[in-house]
Design a protein around this motif. Structure first.
Motif, PDB file in Angstrom:
ATOM      1  N   ALA A  43      55.165  17.808  25.496  1.00 27.19           N
ATOM      2  CA  ALA A  43      55.744  19.194  25.673  1.00 27.19           C
ATOM      3  C   ALA A  43      56.246  19.657  27.085  1.00 27.19           C
ATOM      4  O   ALA A  43      57.025  20.522  27.141  1.00 27.19           O
ATOM      5  N   CYS A  44      55.789  18.855  28.152  1.00 29.54           N
ATOM      6  CA  CYS A  44      55.849  19.222  29.394  1.00 29.54           C
ATOM      7  C   CYS A  44      57.350  19.000  29.866  1.00 29.54           C
ATOM      8  O   CYS A  44      57.649  17.707  29.680  1.00 29.54           O
ATOM      9  N   PRO A  45      58.315  19.933  30.176  1.00 29.18           N
ATOM     10  CA  PRO A  45      59.583  19.603  30.614  1.00 29.18           C
ATOM     11  C   PRO A  45      59.746  18.624  31.721  1.00 29.18           C
ATOM     12  O   PRO A  45      60.505  17.539  31.418  1.00 29.18           O
ATOM     13  N   LEU A  46      58.710  18.579  32.724  1.00 30.94           N
ATOM     14  CA  LEU A  46      58.683  17.462  33.773  1.00 30.94           C
ATOM     15  C   LEU A  46      58.166  16.250  33.068  1.00 30.94           C
ATOM     16  O   LEU A  46      58.744  15.108  33.963  1.00 30.94           O
ATOM     17  N   GLY A  47      57.136  16.214  32.519  1.00 23.19           N
ATOM     18  CA  GLY A  47      56.833  14.929  31.895  1.00 23.19           C
ATOM     19  C   GLY A  47      58.078  14.411  31.038  1.00 23.19           C
ATOM     20  O   GLY A  47      58.382  13.153  31.245  1.00 23.19           O
TER      21      GLY A  47
END
Length: 324
Positions: A103-107
């Motif tokens: 879910a993390c955009p940076l990930g």
């Protein structure tokens, strides 16, 4: 239920993960366009500097709440802080560290950069065990900045220019607004020496994010304080990554597909709970494991996704030499 579990077992984890990541990327970066607002206690870097974000990273409101003068912080106002924390915890308990892997955009951006590197056939780098052990501690230093600096500010021991210090250093502040056409954060604030340092550090860290993530899988995740906070509360989560050590042959397939270079996933045959602080719960290790039930993702002690013989080739679709 059995039919659903059977379908999950046969799923291609890479395709499933790609579409889930894309879904959450749209929600957390462009959710405002869709009138989506999931609140201010989201356990991923969904940055509040993105005016169209569909939810806000918990660290921004947390820092502002903890920076209140102590006589207010430790009064009835603390109920608001507690309510926000409980909301964050409820979000986190649902998916554990899968927030990082799905879910993390940076990930997600880091995974896209890895895919680009592979297409360009550029080799990736890895850490030595000594470097891995040292670097993984940095995330806890950043977590201390998130929590302690606001408290020191509220106590009058730091000046107001330190307010939201971590947010000013975080790559998310500069990166996610770019996706909605906002490049205003790519500037240095010259209002004070502290502001110069924090904003210049943020730009330098963001450049390092792009360079590092292109040559090293999930580069930023090794330094992510949100990951550190996740790990602290992971014992309360519904999803658990478990290992049956007696079924492990130490073949190393799980380690070879691990973007986070977690040695324990292959070497530790005594711990049943195999989740570690760097884990992003992407489940590539489970899909790559050729031993029946050696690794499994549990939800309330029920195996939701488990390793099977032949699962490496069938579910991951790896060809020889691609496991790295």
């Amino acid at each position: 239920m059995n039919r659903l579990l059977e379908r999950i077992q046969k799923a291609d984890i890479r395709k499933f993960r790609f579409w889930i990541q894309l879904f959450f990327f749209v929600i957390f970066v462009y959710g405002g366009y869709l009138a989506i607002d999931l609140g201010r206690e989201i356990p991923v870097f969904s940055c509040g500097y993105d005016r169209e974000a569909g939810g806000m990273c918990y660290f921004m409101p947390l820092q502002h709440q903890l920076a209140r003068p102590w006589d207010r912080l430790f009064s009835m106002a603390s109920l608001g802080v507690l309510t926000a924390f409980v909301t964050f915890l409820l979000w986190f308990v649902l998916f554990n560290k899968a927030w990082c892997g799905y879910a993390c955009p940076l990930g997600t951006m880091q995974d896209w950069m890895t895919a680009l590197r592979k297409r360009l056939r550029i080799p990736y780098s890895s850490y030595s065990l000594e470097s891995f052990t040292k670097l993984k501690k940095i995330k806890y230093i950043f977590l201390a900045i998130v929590i302690l600096f606001p408290l020191l500010l509220g106590a009058g021991l730091l000046g107001g220019e330190w307010r939201g210090a971590f947010c000013k250093m975080c790559p998310g502040r500069l990166i996610t607004p770019m996706f909605v056409g906002d490049f205003s954060q790519w500037t240095i604030d010259f209002s004070s020496k502290t502001a110069i340092f924090l904003t210049a550090f943020g730009i330098a860290f963001t450049v390092l994010f792009f360079v590092g993530s292109f040559v090293k899988k999930r580069f930023f995740c090794f330094f992510c304080p949100m990951s550190a906070m996740h790990y602290i509360f992971s014992p309360f989560a519904l999803l658990r990554l478990k290992k049956e050590g007696d079924k492990c042959t130490k073949c190393g397939d799980c380690y070879r597909v691990c973007d986070m270079q977690i040695f324990d996933i292959a070497d530790d045959v005594t711990s049943r709970n195999i989740l570690r602080d760097d884990c992003i719960l992407c489940l590539k290790c489970v899909a790559a494991c050729p031993e029946e039930d050696a690794l499994h993702l549990d939800i309330v002690n029920m195996a939701l996704f488990r390793s099977t013989r032949g699962g490496f080739a069938k579910r991951m679709g790896f060809e020889e030499g691609e496991s790295r």
